[in-house]
Design a protein around this motif. Structure first.
Motif, PDB file in Angstrom:
ATOM      1  N   THR A 124     -29.698   8.217 -41.644  1.00 31.25           N
ATOM      2  CA  THR A 124     -30.568   9.027 -41.439  1.00 31.25           C
ATOM      3  C   THR A 124     -31.851   8.584 -43.235  1.00 31.25           C
ATOM      4  O   THR A 124     -33.164   9.317 -42.703  1.00 31.25           O
ATOM      5  N   THR A 125     -30.932   8.846 -43.586  1.00 27.23           N
ATOM      6  CA  THR A 125     -31.954   8.655 -44.936  1.00 27.23           C
ATOM      7  C   THR A 125     -32.726   7.308 -44.626  1.00 27.23           C
ATOM      8  O   THR A 125     -32.164   6.551 -44.917  1.00 27.23           O
ATOM      9  N   PRO A 126     -34.117   7.042 -45.366  1.00 25.47           N
ATOM     10  CA  PRO A 126     -34.637   5.846 -44.457  1.00 25.47           C
ATOM     11  C   PRO A 126     -33.863   4.456 -45.943  1.00 25.47           C
ATOM     12  O   PRO A 126     -34.069   5.269 -47.128  1.00 25.47           O
ATOM     13  N   MET A 127     -34.089   3.292 -45.382  1.00 28.66           N
ATOM     14  CA  MET A 127     -33.232   2.142 -45.726  1.00 28.66           C
ATOM     15  C   MET A 127     -31.685   2.667 -46.882  1.00 28.66           C
ATOM     16  O   MET A 127     -31.330   1.725 -47.344  1.00 28.66           O
ATOM     17  N   CYS A 128     -30.837   3.450 -45.904  1.00 31.02           N
ATOM     18  CA  CYS A 128     -29.751   3.478 -45.966  1.00 31.02           C
ATOM     19  C   CYS A 128     -29.007   1.933 -46.159  1.00 31.02           C
ATOM     20  O   CYS A 128     -29.121   1.419 -44.875  1.00 31.02           O
ATOM     21  N   LEU A 129     -28.116   1.236 -46.681  1.00 28.34           N
ATOM     22  CA  LEU A 129     -27.589   0.453 -46.301  1.00 28.34           C
ATOM     23  C   LEU A 129     -26.212   1.106 -46.717  1.00 28.34           C
ATOM     24  O   LEU A 129     -25.556   1.205 -47.947  1.00 28.34           O
ATOM     25  N   ALA A 130     -25.544  -0.004 -45.428  1.00 31.51           N
ATOM     26  CA  ALA A 130     -24.081   0.518 -45.139  1.00 31.51           C
ATOM     27  C   ALA A 130     -23.194  -0.402 -44.517  1.00 31.51           C
ATOM     28  O   ALA A 130     -23.783  -1.725 -43.898  1.00 31.51           O
ATOM     29  N   VAL A 131     -22.862  -0.695 -45.776  1.00 25.76           N
ATOM     30  CA  VAL A 131     -21.739  -2.180 -45.545  1.00 25.76           C
ATOM     31  C   VAL A 131     -20.264  -0.991 -45.169  1.00 25.76           C
ATOM     32  O   VAL A 131     -19.416  -0.492 -46.003  1.00 25.76           O
ATOM     33  N   ALA A 132     -19.386  -2.004 -44.127  1.00 21.85           N
ATOM     34  CA  ALA A 132     -18.053  -1.526 -43.857  1.00 21.85           C
ATOM     35  C   ALA A 132     -16.544  -2.836 -43.768  1.00 21.85           C
ATOM     36  O   ALA A 132     -17.575  -4.284 -43.819  1.00 21.85           O
ATOM     37  N   ALA A 133     -15.635  -2.548 -44.249  1.00 20.38           N
ATOM     38  CA  ALA A 133     -14.670  -3.203 -43.861  1.00 20.38           C
ATOM     39  C   ALA A 133     -13.870  -3.493 -42.160  1.00 20.38           C
ATOM     40  O   ALA A 133     -13.657  -2.142 -42.058  1.00 20.38           O
ATOM     41  N   PHE A 134     -14.213  -3.816 -41.802  1.00 23.71           N
ATOM     42  CA  PHE A 134     -13.391  -4.357 -39.967  1.00 23.71           C
ATOM     43  C   PHE A 134     -11.856  -5.276 -40.091  1.00 23.71           C
ATOM     44  O   PHE A 134     -12.072  -6.173 -40.989  1.00 23.71           O
ATOM     45  N   GLU A 135     -11.461  -4.287 -39.669  1.00 21.94           N
ATOM     46  CA  GLU A 135      -9.432  -4.827 -38.940  1.00 21.94           C
ATOM     47  C   GLU A 135      -9.449  -4.869 -37.653  1.00 21.94           C
ATOM     48  O   GLU A 135      -9.108  -3.574 -37.446  1.00 21.94           O
ATOM     49  N   ALA A 136      -9.729  -5.820 -37.016  1.00 22.98           N
ATOM     50  CA  ALA A 136     -10.064  -6.047 -35.504  1.00 22.98           C
ATOM     51  C   ALA A 136     -10.953  -5.385 -34.847  1.00 22.98           C
ATOM     52  O   ALA A 136     -10.113  -4.540 -34.095  1.00 22.98           O
ATOM     53  N   GLU A 137     -12.091  -5.354 -35.794  1.00 20.94           N
ATOM     54  CA  GLU A 137     -12.772  -4.789 -34.862  1.00 20.94           C
ATOM     55  C   GLU A 137     -13.042  -2.830 -35.619  1.00 20.94           C
ATOM     56  O   GLU A 137     -13.729  -2.211 -34.766  1.00 20.94           O
ATOM     57  N   ARG A 138     -11.847  -2.497 -36.085  1.00 16.84           N
ATOM     58  CA  ARG A 138     -11.693  -1.299 -36.733  1.00 16.84           C
ATOM     59  C   ARG A 138     -12.483  -0.541 -37.502  1.00 16.84           C
ATOM     60  O   ARG A 138     -11.764  -1.339 -39.080  1.00 16.84           O
ATOM     61  N   PRO A 139     -13.057  -0.638 -38.584  1.00 10.65           N
ATOM     62  CA  PRO A 139     -13.378   0.278 -39.537  1.00 10.65           C
ATOM     63  C   PRO A 139     -12.559   0.577 -40.242  1.00 10.65           C
ATOM     64  O   PRO A 139     -12.414   1.370 -40.119  1.00 10.65           O
ATOM     65  N   VAL A 140     -11.793  -0.119 -41.485  1.00  3.44           N
ATOM     66  CA  VAL A 140     -10.780   0.339 -42.794  1.00  3.44           C
ATOM     67  C   VAL A 140     -11.554   1.328 -44.270  1.00  3.44           C
ATOM     68  O   VAL A 140     -10.559   1.653 -45.159  1.00  3.44           O
ATOM     69  N   GLY A 141     -13.344   0.441 -43.764  1.00  4.68           N
ATOM     70  CA  GLY A 141     -13.452   0.681 -45.375  1.00  4.68           C
ATOM     71  C   GLY A 141     -14.653   1.706 -45.072  1.00  4.68           C
ATOM     72  O   GLY A 141     -15.583   0.750 -44.349  1.00  4.68           O
ATOM     73  N   PHE A 142     -15.883   2.227 -45.794  1.00  2.10           N
ATOM     74  CA  PHE A 142     -16.831   1.984 -45.577  1.00  2.10           C
ATOM     75  C   PHE A 142     -17.700   2.147 -47.480  1.00  2.10           C
ATOM     76  O   PHE A 142     -17.104   2.897 -47.805  1.00  2.10           O
ATOM     77  N   ALA A 143     -18.871   1.496 -47.319  1.00  2.05           N
ATOM     78  CA  ALA A 143     -19.805   2.275 -48.942  1.00  2.05           C
ATOM     79  C   ALA A 143     -21.487   2.113 -48.539  1.00  2.05           C
ATOM     80  O   ALA A 143     -21.685   1.768 -47.386  1.00  2.05           O
ATOM     81  N   PHE A 144     -21.833   3.936 -48.366  1.00  4.13           N
ATOM     82  CA  PHE A 144     -23.094   3.984 -48.330  1.00  4.13           C
ATOM     83  C   PHE A 144     -24.282   3.862 -50.044  1.00  4.13           C
ATOM     84  O   PHE A 144     -23.759   4.091 -50.850  1.00  4.13           O
ATOM     85  N   GLY A 145     -25.019   3.049 -49.303  1.00  4.87           N
ATOM     86  CA  GLY A 145     -25.546   2.922 -50.532  1.00  4.87           C
ATOM     87  C   GLY A 145     -27.382   3.333 -50.236  1.00  4.87           C
ATOM     88  O   GLY A 145     -27.980   3.345 -49.205  1.00  4.87           O
ATOM     89  N   LEU A 146     -28.114   4.262 -51.297  1.00  2.09           N
ATOM     90  CA  LEU A 146     -29.507   5.192 -50.880  1.00  2.09           C
ATOM     91  C   LEU A 146     -30.005   4.587 -51.813  1.00  2.09           C
ATOM     92  O   LEU A 146     -30.168   4.902 -53.152  1.00  2.09           O
ATOM     93  N   PRO A 147     -31.524   4.053 -51.386  1.00  4.33           N
ATOM     94  CA  PRO A 147     -32.810   3.832 -52.261  1.00  4.33           C
ATOM     95  C   PRO A 147     -33.013   4.603 -53.504  1.00  4.33           C
ATOM     96  O   PRO A 147     -32.726   5.810 -52.971  1.00  4.33           O
TER      97      PRO A 147
END
Length: 148
Positions: free
Chosen positions: A47-70
């Motif tokens: 909910t932080t404006p401009m949050c950048l979220a990227v994830a690694a998916f294996e068979a449509e299931r997230p196995v990891g993620f990283a969040f960046g905030l401005p």
């Protein structure tokens, strides 16, 4: 199975809160996160404006993620890696490094000029960030205070 890296939606992130619970229960953190606390953390991030979220998916299931905030500083617009977590069975397979790289690339596209994070200063975690070209700051350290 192939790992797919892409941006993560808020709903996908909230449904993947157990990644924080699993990842931080392991070494070197040994933190006892509840799913409720992890959902609250992801809610704060997404909910932080401009949050950048990227994830690694294996068979449509997230196995990891990283969040960046401005985070803008004297050096310009930057991004703070606020959270990165990988399911324990997928750790040490390059997923974290790929997530950092993807987050950095997305940040570059958005016009950010630097990236920073807070983590342990010694041990395997420190070596992991150094191996991804992050440098330990000689000027800064983390201060904290428990509120009564």
């Amino acid at each position: 199975m192939a790992i797919i890296y892409r941006r993560m939606t808020r709903d996908e992130a909230l449904q993947s809160a157990d990644i924080i619970v699993e990842a931080y229960a392991e070494q070197p953190w040994h933190e006892e996160w509840t799913v409720q606390n992890a959902v609250s953390r992801i809610d704060e991030l997404t909910t932080t404006p401009m949050c950048l979220a990227v994830a690694a998916f294996e068979a449509e299931r997230p196995v990891g993620f990283a969040f960046g905030l401005p985070h803008t500083s004297v050096t310009g617009r930057g991004i703070h890696v606020a959270e990165i977590a990988i399911r324990p069975q997928h750790q040490r397979s390059g997923i974290g490094s790929c997530l950092l790289s993807r987050l950095e690339e997305e940040a570059r596209i958005m016009g950010y000029v630097h990236v920073w994070l807070v983590s342990r200063s010694t041990g395997g975690v420190a070596q992991y960030y150094k191996s991804n070209d992050y440098q330990h700051s000689e000027k800064l350290c983390v201060y904290s205070k428990k509120l009564k």
